[in-house]
Design a protein around this motif. Structure first.
Motif, short mmCIF file in Angstrom:
data_model
loop_
_atom_site.label_atom_id
_atom_site.label_comp_id
_atom_site.label_asym_id
_atom_site.label_seq_id
_atom_site.Cartn_x
_atom_site.Cartn_y
_atom_site.Cartn_z
N ALA A 16 0.89 -1.05 0.02
CA ALA A 16 0.13 0.05 -0.05
C ALA A 16 0.89 1.15 -0.03
O ALA A 16 0.51 2.17 -0.97
CB ALA A 16 -0.91 -0.15 1.12
N MET A 17 1.95 1.20 0.76
CA MET A 17 2.85 2.20 0.98
C MET A 17 3.61 2.49 -0.64
O MET A 17 4.00 3.63 -1.04
CB MET A 17 3.78 2.11 2.20
CG MET A 17 3.03 2.46 3.39
SD MET A 17 2.21 4.01 3.87
CE MET A 17 0.65 3.77 3.29
N SER A 18 3.85 1.42 -1.03
CA SER A 18 4.74 1.49 -2.36
C SER A 18 3.55 2.19 -3.31
O SER A 18 4.28 2.96 -4.33
CB SER A 18 5.34 0.27 -2.74
OG SER A 18 6.10 -0.24 -1.89
N LEU A 19 2.61 1.59 -3.43
CA LEU A 19 1.53 2.19 -4.41
C LEU A 19 1.12 3.75 -4.42
O LEU A 19 0.88 4.34 -5.14
CB LEU A 19 0.19 1.29 -4.55
CG LEU A 19 0.42 -0.04 -4.88
CD1 LEU A 19 -1.06 -0.93 -4.93
CD2 LEU A 19 0.83 -0.14 -6.54
N SER A 20 1.09 4.10 -2.96
CA SER A 20 0.69 5.47 -2.91
C SER A 20 2.01 6.40 -2.51
O SER A 20 1.75 7.39 -2.19
CB SER A 20 -0.21 5.50 -1.40
OG SER A 20 0.67 5.11 -0.38
N ASP A 21 3.11 6.06 -2.87
CA ASP A 21 4.44 6.90 -2.45
C ASP A 21 4.37 7.32 -0.99
O ASP A 21 4.52 8.33 -0.83
CB ASP A 21 4.45 8.02 -3.45
CG ASP A 21 4.68 7.53 -4.89
OD1 ASP A 21 5.42 6.71 -4.98
OD2 ASP A 21 4.21 8.33 -5.72
N GLY A 22 3.90 6.43 -0.20
CA GLY A 22 3.94 6.70 1.42
C GLY A 22 2.92 7.62 1.85
O GLY A 22 2.84 7.99 3.13
N ASP A 23 1.77 7.60 0.98
CA ASP A 23 0.74 8.36 1.55
C ASP A 23 -0.25 7.45 2.53
O ASP A 23 -0.83 6.44 1.85
CB ASP A 23 -0.02 9.11 0.13
CG ASP A 23 -1.47 9.63 0.54
OD1 ASP A 23 -1.77 10.20 1.86
OD2 ASP A 23 -2.12 10.26 -0.23
N TRP A 24 -0.44 7.78 3.68
CA TRP A 24 -1.18 7.05 4.86
C TRP A 24 -2.49 7.09 4.41
O TRP A 24 -3.50 6.07 4.68
CB TRP A 24 -0.80 7.21 6.26
CG TRP A 24 0.64 6.94 6.46
CD1 TRP A 24 1.75 7.75 6.47
CD2 TRP A 24 0.96 5.63 7.02
NE1 TRP A 24 2.78 6.75 6.81
CE2 TRP A 24 2.41 5.82 7.41
CE3 TRP A 24 0.34 4.44 7.47
CZ2 TRP A 24 3.01 4.57 7.83
CZ3 TRP A 24 0.95 3.44 7.83
CH2 TRP A 24 2.32 3.56 8.41
N THR A 25 -3.27 8.12 3.75
CA THR A 25 -4.42 8.22 3.63
C THR A 25 -4.98 7.33 2.41
O THR A 25 -6.18 7.04 2.55
CB THR A 25 -4.91 9.56 2.93
OG1 THR A 25 -4.13 9.90 1.63
CG2 THR A 25 -4.49 10.78 4.04
N TYR A 26 -4.02 6.57 1.73
CA TYR A 26 -4.40 5.50 0.82
C TYR A 26 -4.86 4.27 1.63
O TYR A 26 -5.97 3.60 1.02
CB TYR A 26 -3.18 4.95 0.12
CG TYR A 26 -3.39 3.85 -0.87
CD1 TYR A 26 -4.16 4.19 -1.90
CD2 TYR A 26 -3.09 2.60 -0.56
CE1 TYR A 26 -4.32 3.14 -3.01
CE2 TYR A 26 -3.19 1.45 -1.48
CZ TYR A 26 -3.99 1.69 -2.72
OH TYR A 26 -3.98 0.98 -3.65
N LEU A 27 -4.82 4.21 2.68
CA LEU A 27 -5.32 3.05 3.60
C LEU A 27 -7.00 3.15 3.75
O LEU A 27 -7.59 2.30 4.34
CB LEU A 27 -4.65 2.78 5.02
CG LEU A 27 -3.14 2.47 4.88
CD1 LEU A 27 -2.79 2.45 6.32
CD2 LEU A 27 -2.94 1.06 4.25
N PHE A 28 -7.27 4.65 3.81
CA PHE A 28 -8.91 4.82 3.81
C PHE A 28 -9.34 5.30 2.58
O PHE A 28 -10.49 6.18 2.42
CB PHE A 28 -8.73 5.59 4.84
CG PHE A 28 -8.17 5.56 6.30
CD1 PHE A 28 -8.84 4.96 7.29
CD2 PHE A 28 -6.78 5.92 6.42
CE1 PHE A 28 -8.11 4.51 8.36
CE2 PHE A 28 -6.19 5.71 7.56
CZ PHE A 28 -6.81 5.01 8.53
N SER A 29 -8.99 4.70 1.33
CA SER A 29 -9.41 5.25 0.06
C SER A 29 -10.45 4.91 -0.79
O SER A 29 -10.74 5.22 -1.85
CB SER A 29 -8.01 5.46 -0.68
OG SER A 29 -7.54 4.02 -1.01
N SER A 30 -11.08 3.69 -0.17
CA SER A 30 -12.26 2.86 -0.73
C SER A 30 -13.15 2.83 0.32
O SER A 30 -12.93 2.62 1.47
CB SER A 30 -11.58 1.59 -1.40
OG SER A 30 -11.45 0.70 -0.29
N PRO A 31 -14.57 2.54 -0.28
CA PRO A 31 -15.74 2.19 0.68
C PRO A 31 -15.42 1.02 1.48
O PRO A 31 -15.72 1.11 2.54
CB PRO A 31 -16.84 2.37 -0.44
CG PRO A 31 -16.21 3.13 -1.51
CD PRO A 31 -15.04 2.81 -1.64
#
Length: 494
Positions: free
Chosen positions: A455-470
């Motif tokens: 997840a961190m690799s796909l988002s370039d370290g953006d932690w909000t990616y962990l909350f990015s889908s319903p």
């Protein structure tokens, strides 16, 4: 109507004498390999693949047998878990927790009978769901990315308080121990060795069979030795070898909830019976354990994980066949076997090979009936194991444990590790640390770490990616509710 017609065509194939025989062989072998710690369904399938090629068996017949081994082993796992507190795989840990407590109370017969009935119930419900929802669920499962899987792991850990007994701090410490054990070996991204202390044998990490047999089987032997009484068997009585109608109705909704949870968890690639049984058990404990009987031999604590792990085995067929994504070692081997037969699982599998898919679905009905017919009459035979005097049975358990661990990697080092984990498990038992929490951390740790790193690799370290889908947000909400709702309800009820 089209689905019903396809299912009837599937039954026409599955009910041929040869395919009925293959379903019987698969469920029988699955039960046997499930009973034996360290073997597991993957080895049963691997051994038989060359035979299916040599005999030129049709793809549907081979798949019927392999699937029978897979879901049959889920019941076989429960036998050694209930009788000897030796779970052969991680999916049987929760069954051991409650089933062995029933055995200690002289109720091994009802525990084994409930295991067989719940396995049949979960398997049957999941086959109906597989028949009705396979295409739609395949599309849903494909949306699970690393963020969703990480949230799922967090949700699984949020049920920790149910495993921790009265001391949540000890439960958290035990889970941290499990997570630490999960980090042993090569880093999945950088390939740097971690906590191996120069031992090449640890580069691949700790083998689950070594850890679980040490924590449960060797620990059980040490406990028996510490409480040994001369001329006393393992247990004085075994109880009746069937459940009552009252116990069935008492556990009916538990089996239904376990089957639903197991099926939906099984659909997720990589989730499998372990997460299904943990979530089903802890969910049931939160919902119905008002008198604090879970952990002390509550029959619902056997019904929930047994229904869930059998349902998850059938649910795992969906990503395997409709996406070509294996969710476990066993389904990965089955995928290889299908490819070897020039059958390619994927989105077009149901359209191109309807005879194989629907004959498999139909065979699961037959296989679950075989499991019930095979195992209910044998409950009394299994229970007779407890009649063997402890001074003879416990050394036999030691011998089986050593053989099982050595056979995994042919490594004497694994035997030393097993003994060390047995001693650690005994010390944790004596000091009140829950072993189930360690196993949860060990099993889910690699999945959690891998998906977080992805997840961190796909988002370039953006932690909000962990909350990015319903789906991810829903799982985070469920995890928060699992943690805080019991506290809120308890305060409001005061």
């Amino acid at each position: 109507m089209e689905t019903l017609n396809l299912l009837l065509e599937g039954f026409a194939i599955a009910l041929t004498p040869f395919n009925i025989f293959m379903a019987f062989v698969g469920t029988f072998i699955g039960t046997v390999v499930g009973m034996l710690p360290g073997i597991g369904p993957v080895n049963g399938v691997v051994v038989l693949i060359p035979l299916t090629y040599a005999l030129g068996l049709p793809p549907e017949s081979s798949l019927i047998m392999f699937a029978g081994i897979y879901y049959g082993s889920q019941y076989g796992n429960s036998i050694s878990a209930i009788l000897l507190n030796v779970p052969g795989t991680s999916s049987a840990v929760m069954t051991a927790l409650e089933g062995n407590a029933m055995t200690r109370k002289g109720r091994a017969g009802p525990a084994l009978a409930m295991s067989a009935i719940a396995s049949f119930f979960g398997g049957t419900v999941s086959v109906v769901a597989l028949m009705l929802f396979a295409p739609a669920l395949a599309k849903w499962a494909i949306h699970f990315g690393p963020a969703e899987y990480f949230a799922l792991m967090v949700f699984a850990f949020s049920t920790l308080s149910s495993l921790s007994g009265k001391n949540l701090i000890k439960g958290l410490i035990a889970t941290l121990v499990g997570l630490m054990l999960a980090t042993v070996g090569l880093d999945p991204v950088t390939a740097v060795d971690r906590y191996t202390f120069g031992q090449l044998k640890l580069l691949d990490g700790l083998d689950f069979v070594v850890v679980v047999i040490g924590f449960f089987a060797i620990n059980e032997i040490l406990r028996y030795a510490g409480e040994f009484k001369e001329d006393e068997g393992v247990i004085a009585k075994v109880g009746r070898v069937m459940i009552t109608v009252k116990e069935f109705w008492f556990s009916l909704w538990t089996m239904i909830r376990g089957a639903v949870i197991g099926f939906f968890v099984g659909v997720l690639p990589g989730a499998g019976g372990t997460i299904a049984s943990f979530v089903a058990y802890t969910t049931e404990q939160r919902l119905v354990d008002r008198e604090g009987t879970f952990g002390q031999g509550d029959i619902r604590g056997v019904a929930a994980p047994e229904s869930a792990n059998n349902a998850s085995a059938n649910g795992a067929m969906i990503p395997l066949l409709t996406l070509g994504v294996p969710g476990s070692e066993t389904t990965a081997v089955m995928l290889g076997a299908l490819l070897g037969m020039n059958i390619t699982p994927g989105p077009l599998f149901m359209a191109k090979n309807p005879d194989i898919f629907w004959s498999l679905v139909a065979s699961m009905y037959v296989g679950n009936i075989f499991l019930l017919i095979l195992n209910l009459p044998l409950v009394g035979v299994f229970v007779k194991i407890l009649k063997v005097p402890g001074w003879f049975l416990m050394p036999a358990v030691v011998a089986v444990s050593f053989v099982a661990v050595y056979s995994v990697n042919n490594s004497p080092f694994d035997i030393l590790l097993m003994a060390g984990f047995g001693l650690l498990g005994y010390m944790m038992y004596k000091t009140g640390f829950p072993l189930a929490s360690v196993i949860l951390g060990l099993v889910l740790g690699p999945l959690m770490e891998n998906n977080l790193r992805r997840a961190m690799s796909l988002s370039d370290g953006d932690w909000t990616y962990l909350f990015s889908s319903p789906i991810a947000i829903g799982l985070w909400v469920a995890a928060a509710a699992s943690l805080f709702l019991p506290v809120v309800i308890k305060r409001l009820s005061v």
